[in-house]
Design a protein around this motif. Structure first.
Motif, PDB file in Angstrom:
ATOM      1  N   LEU A  30       0.873  -1.178   0.000  1.00 43.66           N
ATOM      2  CA  LEU A  30       0.000   0.000   0.000  1.00 43.66           C
ATOM      3  C   LEU A  30       0.906   1.223   0.000  1.00 43.66           C
ATOM      4  O   LEU A  30       1.792   1.332   0.858  1.00 43.66           O
ATOM      5  CB  LEU A  30      -0.920   0.017   1.215  1.00 43.66           C
ATOM      6  N   VAL A  31       0.694   2.115  -0.965  1.00 42.89           N
ATOM      7  CA  VAL A  31       1.491   3.333  -1.031  1.00 42.89           C
ATOM      8  C   VAL A  31       0.582   4.544  -0.847  1.00 42.89           C
ATOM      9  O   VAL A  31      -0.564   4.559  -1.285  1.00 42.89           O
ATOM     10  CB  VAL A  31       2.270   3.465  -2.358  1.00 42.89           C
ATOM     11  N   ALA A  37      -0.938  12.060  -9.903  1.00 43.36           N
ATOM     12  CA  ALA A  37      -0.421  11.591 -11.187  1.00 43.36           C
ATOM     13  C   ALA A  37       0.553  10.435 -10.990  1.00 43.36           C
ATOM     14  O   ALA A  37       0.544   9.455 -11.745  1.00 43.36           O
ATOM     15  CB  ALA A  37       0.255  12.736 -11.935  1.00 43.36           C
ATOM     16  N   ALA A  38       1.391  10.528  -9.962  1.00 38.03           N
ATOM     17  CA  ALA A  38       2.332   9.442  -9.683  1.00 38.03           C
ATOM     18  C   ALA A  38       1.589   8.188  -9.251  1.00 38.03           C
ATOM     19  O   ALA A  38       1.921   7.070  -9.678  1.00 38.03           O
ATOM     20  CB  ALA A  38       3.325   9.869  -8.604  1.00 38.03           C
ATOM     21  N   LEU A  39       0.573   8.343  -8.417  1.00 38.47           N
ATOM     22  CA  LEU A  39      -0.191   7.185  -7.962  1.00 38.47           C
ATOM     23  C   LEU A  39      -0.932   6.510  -9.111  1.00 38.47           C
ATOM     24  O   LEU A  39      -1.134   5.293  -9.098  1.00 38.47           O
ATOM     25  CB  LEU A  39      -1.188   7.604  -6.878  1.00 38.47           C
ATOM     26  N   ALA A  40      -1.315   7.286 -10.107  1.00 40.44           N
ATOM     27  CA  ALA A  40      -2.047   6.731 -11.251  1.00 40.44           C
ATOM     28  C   ALA A  40      -1.193   5.766 -12.058  1.00 40.44           C
ATOM     29  O   ALA A  40      -1.724   4.946 -12.813  1.00 40.44           O
ATOM     30  CB  ALA A  40      -2.550   7.856 -12.151  1.00 40.44           C
ATOM     31  N   TRP A  46      -1.303  -2.956  -6.463  1.00 38.91           N
ATOM     32  CA  TRP A  46      -0.983  -2.165  -5.284  1.00 38.91           C
ATOM     33  C   TRP A  46      -2.236  -1.426  -4.822  1.00 38.91           C
ATOM     34  O   TRP A  46      -3.125  -1.099  -5.629  1.00 38.91           O
ATOM     35  CB  TRP A  46       0.072  -1.106  -5.592  1.00 38.91           C
ATOM     36  N   ILE A  47      -2.311  -1.126  -3.542  1.00 35.10           N
ATOM     37  CA  ILE A  47      -3.317  -0.187  -3.040  1.00 35.10           C
ATOM     38  C   ILE A  47      -2.657   1.183  -3.005  1.00 35.10           C
ATOM     39  O   ILE A  47      -1.600   1.355  -2.398  1.00 35.10           O
ATOM     40  CB  ILE A  47      -3.808  -0.570  -1.634  1.00 35.10           C
TER      41      ILE A  47
END
Length: 253
Positions: A30-31, A37-40, A46-47
């Motif tokens: 999980l991050v 944008a980075a999470l996309a 991953w969560i």
């Protein structure tokens, strides 16, 4: 099914390398990150949760989700951080100082605060805080950052003592200059402050390292994976520098 791993500031840089490394060895990841944008770009398995690691409400939400979906947590990488301003101490605005300390120190505190009850209940766990070699020396023109990175070491040492009886380990990694956009920005700002060029500042940093090299995010991630492993089962309360050995943190060239 592998370890259950939280990485704050996991959208890019060191945190992203940590997440990829844990994921590659079969761990659940999980991050959190402020950068949508980075999470996309994170893998679908991953969560990914957007938010500010220094916000208590956000971190409560993250750990509520961990409890609901995983039922516990094995590894916390308290990695979220910001560089803060590059300026002489008299030129740093109080709000700049407070923001830098909040993200780097309070973010680590919140991650530990909410992880501790879960880890105590299962009598196991590893907390890994990202400090810096700026937390081992003074750092001219970077007072807020150095202050925060020293402070997280006191937090880590205390966590190791409080949580050790429950089988929980706490350590800190102190990276040197990590290749990437963040250090490039630091170098550019320092060059402007000193009236020189980025090339001169970079050469000075490299000259202050025994191995004459910056490190990579992967170098730091590899250390995190080791500290979370059974191979480090009795490693706790330690500050591990991943920096090629800093001889002089403020070399003059």
């Amino acid at each position: 099914m592998g370890k259950r791993v939280l990485i704050t500031g996991g959208g890019s840089g060191i945190g992203r390398a940590m997440a990829e490394t844990f994921s590659a060895q079969g761990d659940r990841v999980l991050v959190t990150d402020q950068d949508a944008a980075a999470l996309a770009t994170c893998p679908e398995d991953w969560i990914a949760v957007q938010g500010d690691a220094s916000d208590p409400a956000h971190m409560r939400e993250v750990f509520a989700r961990i409890a609901a979906e995983w039922g516990g947590i094995d590894v916390v990488c308290a990695n979220a951080g910001i560089a803060g301003p590059t300026a002489l101490v008299e030129d740093v605005e109080p709000e700049e100082f407070r923001r830098c300390v909040a993200v780097n120190l309070e973010g680590a505190f919140l991650a530990a605060k909410y992880a501790a009850p879960m880890m105590k209940a299962q009598k196991s766990g590893a907390i890994i805080i990202t400090s810096s070699n700026a937390g081992l020396y003074g750092f001219p023109n970077r007072a807020p950052y150095a202050s925060a990175k020293w402070a997280v070491l006191g937090l880590m040492k205390t966590l190791a003592m409080e949580l050790g009886p429950f089988g929980i380990r706490a350590n800190a990694i102190a990276p040197g200059c990590v290749e990437g956009p963040r250090i490039d920005g630091v170098i550019e700002r320092e060059a402007r402050a000193k009236g020189t060029t980025p090339e001169v500042i970079r050469a000075g940093y490299e000259a202050g390292v025994s191995m004459r090299s910056f490190v990579t995010a992967q170098d730091v991630a590899n250390m995190a994976a080791f500290l979370a492993s059974d191979g480090a089962r009795l490693v706790s309360g330690q500050v591990i520098a991943v920096d090629g050995h800093t001889e002089n943190p403020d070399p003059k060239v």
